[in-house]
Write a protein that holds these residues in place. Structure first.
Motif, PDB file in Angstrom:
ATOM      1  N   ARG A 237       0.841  -1.201   0.000  1.00 13.41           N
ATOM      2  CA  ARG A 237       0.000   0.000   0.000  1.00 13.41           C
ATOM      3  C   ARG A 237       0.876   1.251   0.000  1.00 13.41           C
ATOM      4  NH1 ARG A 237      -5.193   0.919   1.264  1.00 13.41           N
ATOM      5  NH2 ARG A 237      -5.465  -1.209   2.021  1.00 13.41           N
TER       6      ARG A 237
ATOM      7  N   HIS B   1      -0.625   8.544  -8.095  1.00 11.67           N
ATOM      8  CA  HIS B   1       0.238   8.239  -9.230  1.00 11.67           C
ATOM      9  C   HIS B   1       1.006   9.452  -9.733  1.00 11.67           C
ATOM     10  CE1 HIS B   1      -2.442   4.514 -10.173  1.00 11.67           C
ATOM     11  NE2 HIS B   1      -1.492   4.255  -9.299  1.00 11.67           N
TER      12      HIS B   1
ATOM     13  N   ASP C 143     -12.364   7.652  -4.977  1.00 11.93           N
ATOM     14  CA  ASP C 143     -11.305   6.636  -5.074  1.00 11.93           C
ATOM     15  C   ASP C 143     -10.457   6.856  -6.326  1.00 11.93           C
ATOM     16  OD1 ASP C 143     -12.200   5.421  -2.750  1.00 11.93           O
ATOM     17  OD2 ASP C 143     -13.472   3.980  -3.815  1.00 11.93           O
ATOM     18  N   GLU C 144     -11.124   7.155  -7.446  1.00 10.55           N
ATOM     19  CA  GLU C 144     -10.388   7.380  -8.698  1.00 10.55           C
ATOM     20  C   GLU C 144      -9.559   8.651  -8.621  1.00 10.55           C
ATOM     21  OE1 GLU C 144     -13.668   7.300 -11.387  1.00 10.55           O
ATOM     22  OE2 GLU C 144     -14.021   5.146 -11.071  1.00 10.55           O
TER      23      GLU C 144
ATOM     24  N   GLU D 164      -6.466   7.822  -6.592  1.00 10.58           N
ATOM     25  CA  GLU D 164      -5.502   7.088  -7.423  1.00 10.58           C
ATOM     26  C   GLU D 164      -4.712   8.055  -8.307  1.00 10.58           C
ATOM     27  OE1 GLU D 164      -4.585   3.778  -7.610  1.00 10.58           O
ATOM     28  OE2 GLU D 164      -5.671   3.721  -5.700  1.00 10.58           O
ATOM     29  N   HIS D 165      -5.387   9.036  -8.842  1.00  5.14           N
ATOM     30  CA  HIS D 165      -4.714  10.031  -9.688  1.00  5.14           C
ATOM     31  C   HIS D 165      -3.695  10.819  -8.872  1.00  5.14           C
ATOM     32  CE1 HIS D 165      -5.121  11.745 -13.779  1.00  5.14           C
ATOM     33  NE2 HIS D 165      -4.534  12.785 -13.230  1.00  5.14           N
TER      34      HIS D 165
END
Length: 477
Positions: A9, A472, A464-465, A468-469
Motif C-alpha cells: 500500500r 500516481h 477513489d479514482e 488514485e490520480h
C-alpha cells in the motif's frame, strides 16, 4: 485498488486544500477534505481565521487527520474590519476582498517553507480558481498543484481555456448570450442579457485587485497538471470527458460531494429552539405541500427582489418556509409591510440560518425556490425536490437552463435587459411547479436525480479514482 503482498500500500498523502473565501467554496472543499481523510490521508485545510471558526465541526473520527490552519488576511483600504468571506461584504466589495486575498501569497509561501523544514511537506496543494499566484509558489517548493472547480462542468466548458478565448474573443454582452464556438449552437449554455452584462462588465475585466476573475481561472487551469471538477457522468453526461479534450489535460470528476452525513442526521429536531420550532411546524403540514425558499449565502438578493418574491409567494397561495438573510448594513430584511401577518399560518419566514438539508428532506416539503447555485442543487437532488429557479449570478443562469431542459423545474421569467423580478411571474411559476398538473413531471424527474445520489457507492468511486490520480502523479520527496 486493494494492496497485495507484491504491491504494498502506498503511504498516505498529505494534501493542502485552500478554497476561495466564500462559504459556497469552503463547504465543498471541506467535503472533499473529509472524503480524503476517510481514506487515511492527511489534510491541511487553509483559510482565514474567522472562516475556520465558522466551519461546521469535523467528525471526531476524522479530526486527527484534518488540520485547520489560519492565515490572517492583510488589512486593505476599503475592506471592513473582520471581513474574511464574501458573506461579510456587500457585492461591490468582493473585488476588494480579492485584493486582500492576494496578500496571502507570502504567508502561504512561509507556511510551505515551515512545513518542509519540519518534515511535513505536502504532496499536493488543491486550490481554487482565485489562486493565480499559487502555482509558482508550489513549483518553488516542489509541491504539485491541482485546481478544484466547485462549479458544474457546464460552466467550466462555457468559460473554456485561454487559448480558445484568444482565438474567439468575447467582450460584449452579446458574446455571452450564445454558446461559445467550441460548444454546439443547439446547446442551452447561454446567458440572458442581464446576466451577460455582468459577465462582460465584471468577470472578464480587471477589478480592484488588478486581475480579472477570468485571468485567475485561466492561470490556475493552465499552470496545474490536472483539474478537478465537482461533476459526475450521471448528471453532466459527456461534458466530463469533453472538459479533458477542451483543456488538453486530465479533468478528474470528484463526484457531486453531496452532504450525506447531514442527510443521514436529518430526522431529528433543530439544533436550537428556533430550528426545533421550524421542524414542528413542518411536521404539522401535509406531505409535499411546502415550498422551501432559500437563496444561499453569497447571492446578491436586492431589496426589490425580496419584495417581489414575497408578494409572489403571497399571490401563489402555497405553503412556504423562507430562509431569508438580512442584507449587510441593514437591521432587518426588506419585507413588504404586513406580509408576515397576511401569510401567517401558511408561510414562515426564518431570518438567519436554517438546516437546509434537514428541511429539504422533510416529508412536508414538495419544492425548492432557489438561486440554482450548484451546492444548493446538489442538496435538492438528494431530496428529489422539483425546482422553482431564480438565478442571480455567476453559473446560476446556466444551471437553471440545464435543469429546465431536464424538466426538473422552471425558471422564473425576468426582465430581459434589467433582470427585474415581478410578483406575478413568481406566483405563476410557483403554482406551475407546486399546484398544477405539469408539476408532477418535474417531481418525477427530480426523483430520477435523487436515484443518482442514492447510489452512494458510485459517488464514492469518484473519490477513489481521484485519490488514485493523486497517488500516481505526486512528486517524489
Amino acid at each position: 485498488m486493494a494492496a497485495t503482498e507484491e504491491e504494498p500500500r502506498a503511504p498516505p498523502l498529505h494534501v493542502v486544500v485552500f478554497p476561495w473565501l466564500a462559504f459556497g467554496h469552503l463547504i465543498p472543499f471541506l467535503e472533499l477534505s473529509e472524503q480524503l481523510a476517510k481514506r487515511g490521508h492527511l489534510v491541511t485545510f487553509v483559510s482565514a481565521p474567522r472562516n475556520i471558526a465558522r466551519l461546521r465541526p469535523i467528525p471526531p473520527a476524522l479530526s486527527p487527520r484534518i488540520r485547520l490552519v489560519s492565515l490572517p488576511l492583510p488589512r486593505v483600504d476599503g475592506l471592513p474590519d473582520g471581513a474574511e468571506s464574501t458573506t461579510d461584504v456587500q457585492p461591490e466589495k468582493v473585488e476588494t476582498l480579492k485584493l486582500a486575498f492576494d496578500g496571502l501569497a507570502a504567508p502561504f509561501a512561509a507556511f510551505l517553507a515551515e512545513a518542509d523544514e519540519h518534515g511535513k511537506k505536502p504532496d499536493w496543494i488543491i486550490m481554487d480558481f482565485a489562486h493565480h499566484w499559487l502555482p509558482a509558489i508550489g513549483e518553488e517548493h516542489k509541491v504539485a498543484c491541482a485546481v478544484f472547480n466547485i462549479v458544474p462542468a457546464a460552466f467550466v466548458a462555457f468559460l473554456g481555456p485561454k487559448e480558445l478565448n484568444d482565438e474567439h474573443p468575447r467582450s460584449a454582452p452579446e458574446d455571452f448570450m450564445v454558446p461559445p464556438p467550441w460548444i454546439p449552437s443547439s446547446s442551452p449554455l447561454a446567458f440572458r442579457a442581464h446576466e451577460a452584462e455582468w459577465l462582460a462588465s465584471q468577470a472578464w475585466r480587471p477589478n480592484t485587485s488588478g486581475v480579472s476573475d477570468l485571468d485567475r481561472f485561466w492561470a490556475t487551469a493552465q499552470l496545474c497538471p490536472f483539474n478537478i471538477c465537482r461533476s459526475s457522468h450521471e448528471v453532466d453526461g459527456p461534458l466530463c470527458a469533453f472538459l479533458g479534450d477542451l483543456f488538453r489535460k486530465p479533468v478528474v470528476p470528484s463526484g457531486l460531494l453531496a452532504p450525506y452525513d447531514a442527510a443521514r442526521d436529518a430526522g431529528g429536531g433543530g439544533s436550537d429552539e428556533e430550528g426545533a420550532r421550524l421542524v414542528r411546524w413542518l411536521d404539522a403540514q401535509p406531505e409535499r405541500s411546502v415550498l422551501y425558499v432559500a437563496f444561499g449565502t453569497e447571492a446578491p438578493l436586492t431589496a426589490e427582489h425580496v419584495r417581489e418574491v414575497a408578494l409572489g409567494l403571497e399571490l401563489a397561495g402555497v405553503r412556504f418556509l423562507w430562509a431569508l438573510r438580512t442584507p449587510i448594513g441593514e437591521e432587518r430584511p426588506p419585507l413588504p409591510e404586513g406580509f408576515e401577518e397576511r401569510v401567517a399560518g401558511r408561510g414562515v419566514v426564518r431570518v438567519g440560518w436554517v438546516p437546509q438539508v434537514r428541511v429539504l428532506t422533510h416529508a412536508a416539503v414538495g419544492g425548492f425556490l432557489t438561486h440554482a447555485g450548484w451546492g444548493s442543487l446538489v442538496e435538492s437532488f438528494m431530496a428529489g425536490q422539483p425546482l422553482v429557479m431564480l438565478p442571480l449570478f455567476v453559473d446560476q443562469g446556466l444551471n437553471a437552463r440545464l435543469m429546465t431542459v431536464r424538466q426538473v423545474g422552471l425558471e422564473v421569467p425576468r426582465g430581459e435587459h434589467d433582470g427585474s423580478v415581478g410578483r406575478e411571474e413568481v406566483a405563476a411559476t410557483v403554482r406551475r411547479v407546486m399546484a398544477e398538473e405539469e408539476g408532477k413531471v418535474f417531481a418525477r424527474n427530480a426523483r430520477k436525480l435523487q436515484e443518482v445520489l442514492r447510489d452512494r457507492a458510485r459517488q464514492e468511486r469518484y473519490i477513489d479514482e481521484l485519490v488514485e490520480h493523486l497517488l500516481h502523479r505526486r512528486n517524489p520527496q
